[in-house]
Design a protein around this motif. Structure first.
Motif, PDB file in Angstrom:
ATOM      1  N   HIS A  40       0.804  -1.217   0.000  1.00 26.72           N
ATOM      2  CA  HIS A  40       0.000   0.000   0.000  1.00 26.72           C
ATOM      3  C   HIS A  40       0.837   1.267   0.000  1.00 26.72           C
ATOM      4  O   HIS A  40       0.309   2.358  -0.233  1.00 26.72           O
ATOM      5  N   ILE A  41       2.138   1.163   0.254  1.00 26.92           N
ATOM      6  CA  ILE A  41       2.984   2.349   0.253  1.00 26.92           C
ATOM      7  C   ILE A  41       4.103   2.273  -0.777  1.00 26.92           C
ATOM      8  O   ILE A  41       4.787   3.269  -1.016  1.00 26.92           O
ATOM      9  N   SER A  42       4.290   1.127  -1.403  1.00 24.90           N
ATOM     10  CA  SER A  42       5.356   0.988  -2.401  1.00 24.90           C
ATOM     11  C   SER A  42       4.981   1.610  -3.729  1.00 24.90           C
ATOM     12  O   SER A  42       5.852   2.132  -4.439  1.00 24.90           O
ATOM     13  N   TYR A  43       3.704   1.574  -4.074  1.00 24.32           N
ATOM     14  CA  TYR A  43       3.267   1.997  -5.400  1.00 24.32           C
ATOM     15  C   TYR A  43       2.738   3.429  -5.426  1.00 24.32           C
ATOM     16  O   TYR A  43       2.022   3.808  -6.340  1.00 24.32           O
ATOM     17  N   ASN A  44       3.062   4.217  -4.416  1.00 18.38           N
ATOM     18  CA  ASN A  44       2.693   5.628  -4.397  1.00 18.38           C
ATOM     19  C   ASN A  44       3.790   6.404  -3.670  1.00 18.38           C
ATOM     20  O   ASN A  44       4.803   5.826  -3.261  1.00 18.38           O
ATOM     21  N   LYS A  45       3.587   7.683  -3.491  1.00 17.71           N
ATOM     22  CA  LYS A  45       4.635   8.554  -2.949  1.00 17.71           C
ATOM     23  C   LYS A  45       4.452   8.862  -1.473  1.00 17.71           C
ATOM     24  O   LYS A  45       4.971   9.872  -0.974  1.00 17.71           O
ATOM     25  N   THR A  46       3.746   8.013  -0.753  1.00 14.73           N
ATOM     26  CA  THR A  46       3.487   8.267   0.665  1.00 14.73           C
ATOM     27  C   THR A  46       4.775   8.480   1.454  1.00 14.73           C
ATOM     28  O   THR A  46       4.885   9.400   2.270  1.00 14.73           O
ATOM     29  N   MET A  47       5.775   7.658   1.216  1.00 16.83           N
ATOM     30  CA  MET A  47       7.015   7.734   1.989  1.00 16.83           C
ATOM     31  C   MET A  47       7.863   8.958   1.631  1.00 16.83           C
ATOM     32  O   MET A  47       8.852   9.246   2.306  1.00 16.83           O
ATOM     33  N   SER A  48       7.488   9.684   0.596  1.00 16.68           N
ATOM     34  CA  SER A  48       8.222  10.897   0.250  1.00 16.68           C
ATOM     35  C   SER A  48       7.764  12.089   1.079  1.00 16.68           C
ATOM     36  O   SER A  48       8.411  13.139   1.068  1.00 16.68           O
ATOM     37  N   TYR A  49       6.648  11.927   1.811  1.00 19.28           N
ATOM     38  CA  TYR A  49       6.120  13.019   2.628  1.00 19.28           C
ATOM     39  C   TYR A  49       6.648  12.898   4.059  1.00 19.28           C
ATOM     40  O   TYR A  49       7.094  11.841   4.494  1.00 19.28           O
ATOM     41  N   SER A  50       6.555  13.999   4.789  1.00 17.93           N
ATOM     42  CA  SER A  50       7.027  14.015   6.168  1.00 17.93           C
ATOM     43  C   SER A  50       6.079  13.218   7.059  1.00 17.93           C
ATOM     44  O   SER A  50       4.908  13.010   6.727  1.00 17.93           O
TER      45      SER A  50
ATOM     46  N   LYS B 292      -8.139   5.604  -1.522  1.00 11.59           N
ATOM     47  CA  LYS B 292      -6.804   5.130  -1.858  1.00 11.59           C
ATOM     48  C   LYS B 292      -5.754   5.979  -1.157  1.00 11.59           C
ATOM     49  O   LYS B 292      -5.915   7.185  -0.994  1.00 11.59           O
ATOM     50  N   VAL B 293      -4.673   5.325  -0.775  1.00 14.49           N
ATOM     51  CA  VAL B 293      -3.630   6.019  -0.023  1.00 14.49           C
ATOM     52  C   VAL B 293      -3.045   7.161  -0.842  1.00 14.49           C
ATOM     53  O   VAL B 293      -2.735   8.228  -0.307  1.00 14.49           O
ATOM     54  N   GLU B 294      -2.887   6.965  -2.164  1.00 16.03           N
ATOM     55  CA  GLU B 294      -2.313   8.034  -2.981  1.00 16.03           C
ATOM     56  C   GLU B 294      -3.199   9.271  -3.002  1.00 16.03           C
ATOM     57  O   GLU B 294      -2.717  10.400  -3.050  1.00 16.03           O
ATOM     58  N   LEU B 295      -4.519   9.082  -2.942  1.00 16.23           N
ATOM     59  CA  LEU B 295      -5.417  10.235  -2.885  1.00 16.23           C
ATOM     60  C   LEU B 295      -5.322  10.932  -1.531  1.00 16.23           C
ATOM     61  O   LEU B 295      -5.365  12.160  -1.443  1.00 16.23           O
ATOM     62  N   ILE B 296      -5.192  10.141  -0.492  1.00 17.78           N
ATOM     63  CA  ILE B 296      -5.107  10.712   0.849  1.00 17.78           C
ATOM     64  C   ILE B 296      -3.847  11.546   1.002  1.00 17.78           C
ATOM     65  O   ILE B 296      -3.880  12.667   1.535  1.00 17.78           O
ATOM     66  N   MET B 297      -2.723  11.041   0.538  1.00 18.14           N
ATOM     67  CA  MET B 297      -1.439  11.697   0.792  1.00 18.14           C
ATOM     68  C   MET B 297      -1.028  12.688  -0.289  1.00 18.14           C
ATOM     69  O   MET B 297      -0.405  13.711   0.012  1.00 18.14           O
ATOM     70  N   GLU B 298      -1.375  12.429  -1.533  1.00 14.02           N
ATOM     71  CA  GLU B 298      -0.838  13.231  -2.628  1.00 14.02           C
ATOM     72  C   GLU B 298      -1.747  14.362  -3.081  1.00 14.02           C
ATOM     73  O   GLU B 298      -1.313  15.219  -3.853  1.00 14.02           O
ATOM     74  N   SER B 299      -2.990  14.393  -2.634  1.00 16.12           N
ATOM     75  CA  SER B 299      -3.898  15.466  -3.044  1.00 16.12           C
ATOM     76  C   SER B 299      -3.552  16.752  -2.308  1.00 16.12           C
ATOM     77  O   SER B 299      -2.959  16.735  -1.225  1.00 16.12           O
ATOM     78  N   SER B 300      -3.930  17.873  -2.897  1.00 10.78           N
ATOM     79  CA  SER B 300      -3.698  19.168  -2.257  1.00 10.78           C
ATOM     80  C   SER B 300      -4.621  19.323  -1.053  1.00 10.78           C
ATOM     81  O   SER B 300      -5.584  18.572  -0.889  1.00 10.78           O
ATOM     82  N   ASP B 301      -4.337  20.304  -0.209  1.00 12.00           N
ATOM     83  CA  ASP B 301      -5.185  20.551   0.952  1.00 12.00           C
ATOM     84  C   ASP B 301      -6.618  20.858   0.521  1.00 12.00           C
ATOM     85  O   ASP B 301      -7.579  20.448   1.178  1.00 12.00           O
ATOM     86  N   GLU B 302      -6.744  21.584  -0.573  1.00  2.59           N
ATOM     87  CA  GLU B 302      -8.072  21.941  -1.083  1.00  2.59           C
ATOM     88  C   GLU B 302      -8.844  20.694  -1.493  1.00  2.59           C
ATOM     89  O   GLU B 302     -10.011  20.503  -1.123  1.00  2.59           O
ATOM     90  N   GLN B 303      -8.193  19.821  -2.266  1.00  4.30           N
ATOM     91  CA  GLN B 303      -8.844  18.586  -2.715  1.00  4.30           C
ATOM     92  C   GLN B 303      -9.119  17.650  -1.549  1.00  4.30           C
ATOM     93  O   GLN B 303     -10.176  17.021  -1.486  1.00  4.30           O
TER      94      GLN B 303
END
Length: 384
Positions: A253-263, A297-308
């Motif tokens: 669930h974290i390998s195929y998105n950029k979750t680990m690139s965030y703080s 989806k985890v990518e939507l949770i972590m990678e979307s903007s604050d507005e989205q």
């Protein structure tokens, strides 16, 4: 490998007019025009038709170079500490353009702050031009893409400036030969230019990640978040622990998105906001591998903007989400950047004085976050 095989042909040709001539006749042609570096190093084969370039290319190239150097010079008058010779600016820009760096990337590198809110003189403007050319050649010999090259120079120019070509060559060879991987780390320099610093513990970090992630998932993790090789291992471990224990997710669930690139702060803020608004249910993957589908989806949770994120996932106004974050950080005793605030040590007299002042207004029920509902966001927000 020649540069002609690395740089897209369409970028090399641009607006050229092409006329086909036999290969043999090229040998007899003498020209006083100096071709760009990438045209000098391209080689003709018997299977390719050689090209004769019209003067329109050189005119366009010169005009573009002039406009770039003028824009950098104009920007530097208000933001650079020193005033640089326009001829020097043009020569430096020419070297980057000749190896395929785009106009947009060049302007972004020299007319944007290398650190947030901080403008500084690009280190390449203080380098000897012959040394700069040697360093660029080292990058090119290792197949570094132009976009990655200019990003490395932009963010870590001072570090590059202090290296000799031999030292830079050793660093790139080390990055390309890190064990346990099927890919070269230098392919990620455009995403994570910090890799050029060659963390001494990088090999150990790869070994630790291999013990957690299967080979295929590790490759995807490094493509999406190469910063795990430069971040302190304690931070990476904290992220992995939070995602596994608090969010109930595992490696795929974290390998195929950029979750680990965030703080870790970003990850906690997004997850906490969903929990408190009641839109996140912790999955139980041990009993049901599909239980994570009840959440976004985890990518939507972590990678979307604050507005989205606030409107699409939390279903609340952006202003409420900003207020939520402020209160959440106050609850954690953090500032808005996630830094822990120092505890305020009051002496006994100040404590008694404050308590007497509060009591002078009559007894009031004490409210704490512990006894407030955490699933009803609006009520939680109002009670604060």
């Amino acid at each position: 490998m020649s540069l002609a095989t690395r740089i897209p042909l369409t970028r090399l040709l641009g607006s050229l007019r092409i006329s086909k001539i036999p290969v043999q006749s090229i040998q007899n042609v003498q020209t006083r025009t100096v071709l760009p570096l990438h045209l000098h190093q391209s080689k003709c084969t018997t299977n390719l038709n050689c090209c004769m370039y019209s003067t329109s290319y050189f005119g366009n190239h010169k005009d573009d170079l002039d406009s770039i150097s003028e824009e950098i010079e104009k920007f530097g008058l208000n933001n650079f500490r020193h005033k640089y010779d326009p001829i020097l600016l043009k020569e430096v820009c020419s070297k980057f353009i000749s190896i395929g760096v785009s106009r947009e990337d060049l302007i972004h590198a020299f007319c944007r702050p290398a650190r947030m809110g901080e403008y500084s003189d690009p280190p390449v403007f203080t380098m000897n031009l012959s040394v700069l050319q040697k360093l660029l050649n080292v990058f090119l010999n290792h197949g570094i893409k132009p976009k990655a090259l200019i990003r490395v120079v932009h963010y870590y120019g001072n570090d590059i400036k202090s290296l000799t070509p031999t030292q830079l060559d050793c660093i790139l060879m080390k990055l390309a030969s890190l064990p346990y991987l099927e890919i070269s780390i230098i392919d990620f320099l455009d995403v994570c230019p910090q890799l050029i610093l060659l963390d001494a513990e990088m090999e150990e970090k790869i070994k630790s990640l291999r013990s957690i992630f299967p080979k295929k998932e590790l490759m995807h993790l490094l493509r999406n978040a190469p910063n795990v090789l430069t971040d302190p291992w304690q931070i990476t471990e904290e992220k992995l622990s939070y995602i596994y224990k608090e969010m109930g997710l595992d490696q795929p669930h974290i390998s195929y998105n950029k979750t680990m690139s965030y703080s870790i702060q970003h990850i906690r803020d997004r997850h906490e906001a969903m929990v408190r608004t009641g839109v996140y249910k912790k999955p139980n993957l041990r009993h049901d591998r599909l239980s994570h589908l009840m959440n976004e989806k985890v990518e939507l949770i972590m990678e979307s903007s604050d507005e989205q994120f606030s409107k699409r996932i939390l279903k609340i106004p952006r202003e409420d989400y900003d207020s939520f974050l402020e209160l959440l950080h106050r609850e954690r005793q953090e500032d808005l950047t996630g830094v822990q605030l120092d505890d305020y040590d009051s002496d006994e007299e100040e404590v008694l004085e404050e308590e007497a002042m509060r009591n002078s207004y009559g007894p009031r029920p004490k409210r704490t976050l512990a006894n407030m509902p955490t699933t009803d966001y609006q009520r939680w927000l109002q009670n604060m």
